[in-house]
Design a protein around this motif. Structure first.
Motif, PDB file in Angstrom:
ATOM      1  N   THR A   1      34.473  52.427  73.587  1.00 27.11           N
ATOM      2  CA  THR A   1      33.686  53.222  72.654  1.00 27.11           C
ATOM      3  C   THR A   1      34.530  54.325  72.036  1.00 27.11           C
ATOM      4  N   VAL A   2      34.491  54.396  70.707  1.00 30.62           N
ATOM      5  CA  VAL A   2      35.124  55.489  69.958  1.00 30.62           C
ATOM      6  C   VAL A   2      34.022  56.231  69.216  1.00 30.62           C
ATOM      7  N   ASP A   3      33.884  57.498  69.515  1.00 33.00           N
ATOM      8  CA  ASP A   3      32.845  58.310  68.882  1.00 33.00           C
ATOM      9  C   ASP A   3      33.470  59.122  67.763  1.00 33.00           C
ATOM     10  N   ASP A   4      33.231  58.709  66.525  1.00 33.65           N
ATOM     11  CA  ASP A   4      33.720  59.483  65.376  1.00 33.65           C
ATOM     12  C   ASP A   4      32.559  59.862  64.463  1.00 33.65           C
ATOM     13  N   SER A   5      31.371  59.978  65.046  1.00 34.22           N
ATOM     14  CA  SER A   5      30.186  60.337  64.271  1.00 34.22           C
ATOM     15  C   SER A   5      30.165  61.840  63.997  1.00 34.22           C
ATOM     16  N   MET A   6      29.324  62.218  63.057  1.00 37.79           N
ATOM     17  CA  MET A   6      29.203  63.633  62.692  1.00 37.79           C
ATOM     18  C   MET A   6      28.219  64.315  63.645  1.00 37.79           C
ATOM     19  N   HIS A   7      28.698  64.733  64.782  1.00 39.08           N
ATOM     20  CA  HIS A   7      27.884  65.474  65.739  1.00 39.08           C
ATOM     21  C   HIS A   7      28.098  66.973  65.497  1.00 39.08           C
ATOM     22  N   LEU A   8      27.020  67.692  65.253  1.00 42.77           N
ATOM     23  CA  LEU A   8      27.138  69.129  65.054  1.00 42.77           C
ATOM     24  C   LEU A   8      27.459  69.828  66.369  1.00 42.77           C
ATOM     25  N   ARG A   9      28.381  70.757  66.292  1.00 43.85           N
ATOM     26  CA  ARG A   9      28.663  71.648  67.419  1.00 43.85           C
ATOM     27  C   ARG A   9      28.293  73.064  67.005  1.00 43.85           C
ATOM     28  N   SER A  10      27.883  73.855  67.972  1.00 42.86           N
ATOM     29  CA  SER A  10      27.485  75.217  67.669  1.00 42.86           C
ATOM     30  C   SER A  10      27.771  76.105  68.869  1.00 42.86           C
ATOM     31  N   ALA A  11      28.155  77.343  68.587  1.00 40.04           N
ATOM     32  CA  ALA A  11      28.437  78.304  69.652  1.00 40.04           C
ATOM     33  C   ALA A  11      28.058  79.693  69.182  1.00 40.04           C
TER      34      ALA A  11
ATOM     35  N   LYS B   1      25.401  73.827  71.411  1.00 33.87           N
ATOM     36  CA  LYS B   1      25.254  72.421  71.019  1.00 33.87           C
ATOM     37  C   LYS B   1      26.621  71.769  71.090  1.00 33.87           C
ATOM     38  N   LYS B   2      26.749  70.758  71.934  1.00 31.93           N
ATOM     39  CA  LYS B   2      28.029  70.105  72.120  1.00 31.93           C
ATOM     40  C   LYS B   2      27.798  68.703  72.662  1.00 31.93           C
ATOM     41  N   GLU B   3      28.888  67.932  72.705  1.00 33.53           N
ATOM     42  CA  GLU B   3      28.865  66.612  73.314  1.00 33.53           C
ATOM     43  C   GLU B   3      29.375  66.709  74.744  1.00 33.53           C
ATOM     44  N   ASP B   4      29.062  65.687  75.536  1.00 34.46           N
ATOM     45  CA  ASP B   4      29.437  65.725  76.949  1.00 34.46           C
ATOM     46  C   ASP B   4      30.941  65.792  77.148  1.00 34.46           C
ATOM     47  N   TYR B   5      31.689  65.198  76.241  1.00 36.60           N
ATOM     48  CA  TYR B   5      33.136  65.139  76.415  1.00 36.60           C
ATOM     49  C   TYR B   5      33.860  66.326  75.780  1.00 36.60           C
ATOM     50  N   ASP B   6      33.155  67.212  75.128  1.00 36.81           N
ATOM     51  CA  ASP B   6      33.790  68.384  74.530  1.00 36.81           C
ATOM     52  C   ASP B   6      34.287  69.332  75.619  1.00 36.81           C
ATOM     53  N   LYS B   7      35.316  70.084  75.276  1.00 35.29           N
ATOM     54  CA  LYS B   7      35.904  71.041  76.208  1.00 35.29           C
ATOM     55  C   LYS B   7      35.598  72.456  75.721  1.00 35.29           C
ATOM     56  N   GLU B   8      34.780  73.138  76.495  1.00 31.22           N
ATOM     57  CA  GLU B   8      34.293  74.457  76.102  1.00 31.22           C
ATOM     58  C   GLU B   8      35.254  75.544  76.572  1.00 31.22           C
ATOM     59  N   GLN B   9      35.255  76.654  75.822  1.00 29.46           N
ATOM     60  CA  GLN B   9      36.056  77.822  76.192  1.00 29.46           C
ATOM     61  C   GLN B   9      35.170  79.049  76.086  1.00 29.46           C
ATOM     62  N   ASN B  10      34.866  79.659  77.220  1.00 30.04           N
ATOM     63  CA  ASN B  10      33.891  80.752  77.262  1.00 30.04           C
ATOM     64  C   ASN B  10      34.505  82.122  77.042  1.00 30.04           C
ATOM     65  N   PHE B  11      35.807  82.224  77.168  1.00 30.97           N
ATOM     66  CA  PHE B  11      36.452  83.532  77.006  1.00 30.97           C
ATOM     67  C   PHE B  11      37.784  83.341  76.319  1.00 30.97           C
ATOM     68  N   ASP B  12      38.080  84.248  75.419  1.00 27.99           N
ATOM     69  CA  ASP B  12      39.364  84.201  74.729  1.00 27.99           C
ATOM     70  C   ASP B  12      39.785  85.625  74.417  1.00 27.99           C
ATOM     71  N   LEU B  13      41.047  85.911  74.633  1.00 29.24           N
ATOM     72  CA  LEU B  13      41.621  87.231  74.358  1.00 29.24           C
ATOM     73  C   LEU B  13      42.802  87.043  73.435  1.00 29.24           C
TER      74      LEU B  13
END
Length: 791
Positions: free
Chosen positions: A740-750, A773-785
């Motif tokens: 499976t290759v997922d190249d659909s237009m999935h909205l992400r939001s943060a 709003k994210k996909e299961d395979y997305d890699k989230e980043q909760n903090f950035d400096l």
């Protein structure tokens, strides 16, 4: 009375006494004459004898005296000779003694300076103080100059925020008529500005007005900054900044009636209070145009005002309208035309009616433009900021605008442009006096990102390269997984016109930056940029790049031969097929529309940028890449809150039979906060590492607010809220994928909260985010400096 004045007074008294005595001895009848008659006596000296000089030549003293042998000399002329010799500053004592036909000039020379030294100084180094004094070794010692030097040193310390400094000059006598000059410095404490307050302000808060001033209150890091030190010379600048701030926001009658600077009891701080009379805020009323020049029709100039009725009054809008009208008159062949804004106010409606009158000005020409003070910068760099050349009609407004453009270059600490009468009544000479300042910088920086880790940046910049007004910049940066190198050269006035030539070269690499592959990108891009209209510019460019995708391993779906276990290894077959090196040759353009160029209303601004690059002029890629960006910023709530919004999108389409690879597609890096580098977008879901594949299309909407959070503004800390939404999608070919290759237009939001700190070590930003709003395979980043500094 100073020693010098005492010596002069005693010398004149002695001279008068001696002249009277000689006159009485010369003739008995003269004894009955009053002193005035004696002073009128004439003398003839067959010789002049000089005594007491050791290092000063006798000819030098005679040159100051200006007394010729055998010529008639009056007592008044002898007194003038005395004044000239004493005024030379070379002698501590001077006596003129007539002895019959001989004039004896007795002098006592000032000693010579052996060394000049400074003691007790720590804040300002010896090299800085030496540049502020005129007393120099091997020069004649002058007490008045030494006192002036002490005052100059004290002023330098006052500018550094230490008005309590005490400078005592000491003179130590040495053999052979020499002295050592020592400036003893007691620096005292820094006089900080402990509080800045305002009276009379109702439209804007103290917090907002303090942001306008160059002087700042002492904050938690007061020892590391300089703008919180009290500098008396900075007060006038702050008053002007406040006035300009109110004028640009529709307050034409504002007055800063006074500034009180009260020293604290411990003499280590100041309390500053600005007294403001705001007046009423006005809007533009009726805008009209009349012509008093027969060959010009007012209707041709009405649309050039570009001022809408009802908008807040701004002097900048009037200046721009006048400039447009005067330039149009010149293009129509009408010289010596001046546009006068005739403003009438209506206090009841709080509106200003503006009538632009085209009138005939005086027939005055620019004879020449003289430039002084530039030792490195070429005259041509200054001259090109003038739209007027020798022989053109004189336009005072254009000369003022030219002065502002020269100051905006950033090459000079001072740029004064004045006019004076030329060789005739119809001629004007423009004098430009400048003082140059350093324009190059060598910077060392540090950065930190939660995904990229720590990094080091080194930069070399010169904004006035070889005095030609050119820009040269070299940047080198590295983090744990990336290396970046860039070189930029910009010629802002190619061929003496408003043509900006830029040459950009880069070499960037990534080493498994949150992925199972590495990249190398290198290329060059020369470009030309020129204006299309008042707020718009167009850039044309050519780009050649050589890019490489490598570091992938062959895909093995079942290394142990057991189909019941999912232990596949290697990279996605899609990326493996795209690996290798290829060349890209493209032509492109960027159109930019930016309202900040005119800055009519500083409370808001809009920017639009459209870019397209067509590849296929040689190389291995045949594609069209398009991107667009719309940015808006608005200050609300008495300008204490800033709202920002950005809408960005892009697409890349292949042409003919070319093959787009990861290197041609977009990545999601930096487009949506709250996700790691390569953290979202199309993926090969069954590949061992679910490699990010990039996408042909992207869209992002970023919204942000920045506001005070109750911390005193002198600390430079504000807060912010943001919300990002967007997507990255689209692949041309998924053949060879493991599943499976997922190249659909999935909205992400943060969403997230930011802390901004304009710290002494650089601008710092902390982002705390949460993907909503994210996909299961997305890699989230909760903090950035992020932090960047120069030292």
């Amino acid at each position: 009375m100073t020693n010098r004045r005492k010596n002069a007074f005693l010398g004149r008294s002695l001279l008068t006494t001696r002249l009277v005595a000689v006159t009485l001895l010369g003739g008995g009848f003269a004894a009955a004459l009053p002193p005035v008659a004696a002073m009128a006596q004439e003398y003839r000296f067959s010789q002049v004898k000089i005594e007491g000089n050791d290092t000063i030549e006798a000819a030098t003293i005679l040159a100051y005296a200006k007394i010729a042998r055998g010529s008639a000399v009056s007592a008044a002329q002898l007194n003038d000779a005395y004044q000239r010799i004493q005024g030379s500053g070379l002698f501590e004592k001077v006596d003129l003694v007539p002895q019959g036909s001989t004039l004896v000039i007795r002098v006592q020379e000032f000693p010579s300076v052996n060394i000049v030294s400074f003691e007790g100084n720590k804040v300002l180094k010896d090299s800085v103080l030496a540049s502020q004094v005129k007393t120099q070794p091997r020069k004649v010692y002058n007490p008045a100059m030494v006192e002036a030097d002490a005052a100059s040193i004290a002023k330098g310390y006052a500018d550094a925020g230490r008005p309590n400094v005490r400078v005592d000059p000491k003179v130590i006598k040495r053999p052979n008529n020499r002295v050592d000059v020592v400036f003893e410095v007691k620096e005292g404490y820094v006089s900080e500005v402990e509080r800045i307050s305002f009276t009379g302000n109702t439209a804007y808060s103290d917090r907002r007005l303090r942001d306008v001033l160059q002087t700042k209150q002492a904050g938690i890091l007061h020892r590391l900054i300089q703008r919180d030190s009290f500098v008396a010379d900075r007060v006038d600048l702050d008053r002007q900044l406040l006035t300009d701030f109110y004028h640009s926001r529709g307050y034409p009658d504002v007055q800063v009636t006074g500034v009180s600077s009260e020293m604290a009891r411990d003499r280590q701080g100041f309390f500053m209070t600005f007294n403001i009379r705001e007046g009423q805020q006005y809007h533009f009323g009726k805008i009209s145009t009349v012509s008093e020049v027969p060959e010009l029709d007012a209707k041709d100039f009405e649309k050039l005002a570009k001022i809408r009725e009802g908008v807040i009054y701004s002097p900048t809008a009037i200046d721009l309208a006048i400039t447009r009208m005067e330039e149009t008159a010149l293009r129509k062949g009408a010289n010596f035309v001046r546009v006068d804004p005739r403003i009438t106010r209506d206090p009841k409606t709080q509106t200003l009616n503006v009538e632009f009158a085209l009138v005939r000005g005086e027939r005055v020409f620019v004879e020449r433009i003289d430039i002084e003070g530039n030792t490195t910068t070429l005259d041509s760099v200054v001259r090109r900021e003038f739209h007027t050349v020798e022989g053109d009609p004189f336009n005072p407004r254009e000369i003022r605008n030219s002065a502002e453009r020269i100051r905006a270059l950033g090459f000079f600490t001072k740029a004064d442009v004045n006019t004076r009468q030329g060789s005739g009544p119809d001629q004007v000479i423009v004098d430009v006096n400048v003082e140059e300042q350093p324009t190059g910088s060598l910077s060392f920086g540090a950065s930190y990102g939660a995904s990229s880790g720590f990094g080091v940046n080194v930069g070399l910049q010169e904004s006035n390269f070889l005095g030609r007004g050119q820009y040269l910049g070299v940047q080198i940066g590295t983090t744990s997984g990336t290396q970046q190198s860039d070189l930029d050269f910009i010629e802002p006035y190619l061929l003496g016109r408003d043509l900006k030539f830029r040459y950009h070269m880069w070499y960037n690499t990534t080493d498994n930056d949150n992925s199972d592959y590495s990249t190398r990108r290198q290329g060059i891009s020369p470009s030309i940029e020129f204006p299309l209209a008042e707020n718009s510019r167009l850039e044309l460019r050519y780009t050649f790049s050589r890019d490489k995708l490598y570091g992938l391993t062959a895909y093995n779906p079942d290394p142990d031969g057991d189909p019941s276990t999912n232990d596949a290894t290697g990279s996605s077959p899609i990326l493996t097929r795209e690996a290798g090196e290829k060349d890209t040759s493209s032509l492109g353009y960027s159109y930019t529309w930016d309202t900040r160029r005119t800055g009519i209303d500083p409370r808001y601004g809009f920017t639009f940028k459209l870019s397209q690059d067509l590849a296929g002029f040689g190389g291995d890629v045949d594609s069209l890449t398009s991107t667009a960006l719309l940015r808006a910023e608005r200050k609300v709530w008495n300008e204490e809150v800033t709202l920002r919004a950005e809408l960005e999108g892009g697409m890349v389409n292949k042409r003919s039979n070319t093959k787009l690879t990861l290197l041609d597609r977009f990545s999601g890096n930096g487009k949506i906060r709250g996700f790691e580098s390569n953290g979202y977008g199309p993926r090969d879901l069954t590949a061992p590492n679910k490699d990010a594949l990039g996408g042909k299309y992207f869209a992002a909407l970023r919204m942000e607010s920045e506001f005070p959070i109750g911390i005193p503004e002198e600390y430079g800390v504000t807060g912010g809220l943001f919300w990002d939404i967007g997507s990255l999608w689209g692949l041309d070919d998924t053949a060879g994928a493991t599943g499976t290759v997922d190249d659909s237009m999935h909205l992400r939001s943060a969403v997230g909260f930011s802390v901004f700190w304009r710290s002494a070590i650089g601008p710092l930003r902390l982002n705390f985010s949460k993907a909503i709003k994210k996909e299961d395979y997305d890699k989230e980043q909760n903090f950035d400096l992020t932090i960047s500094t120069q030292f």
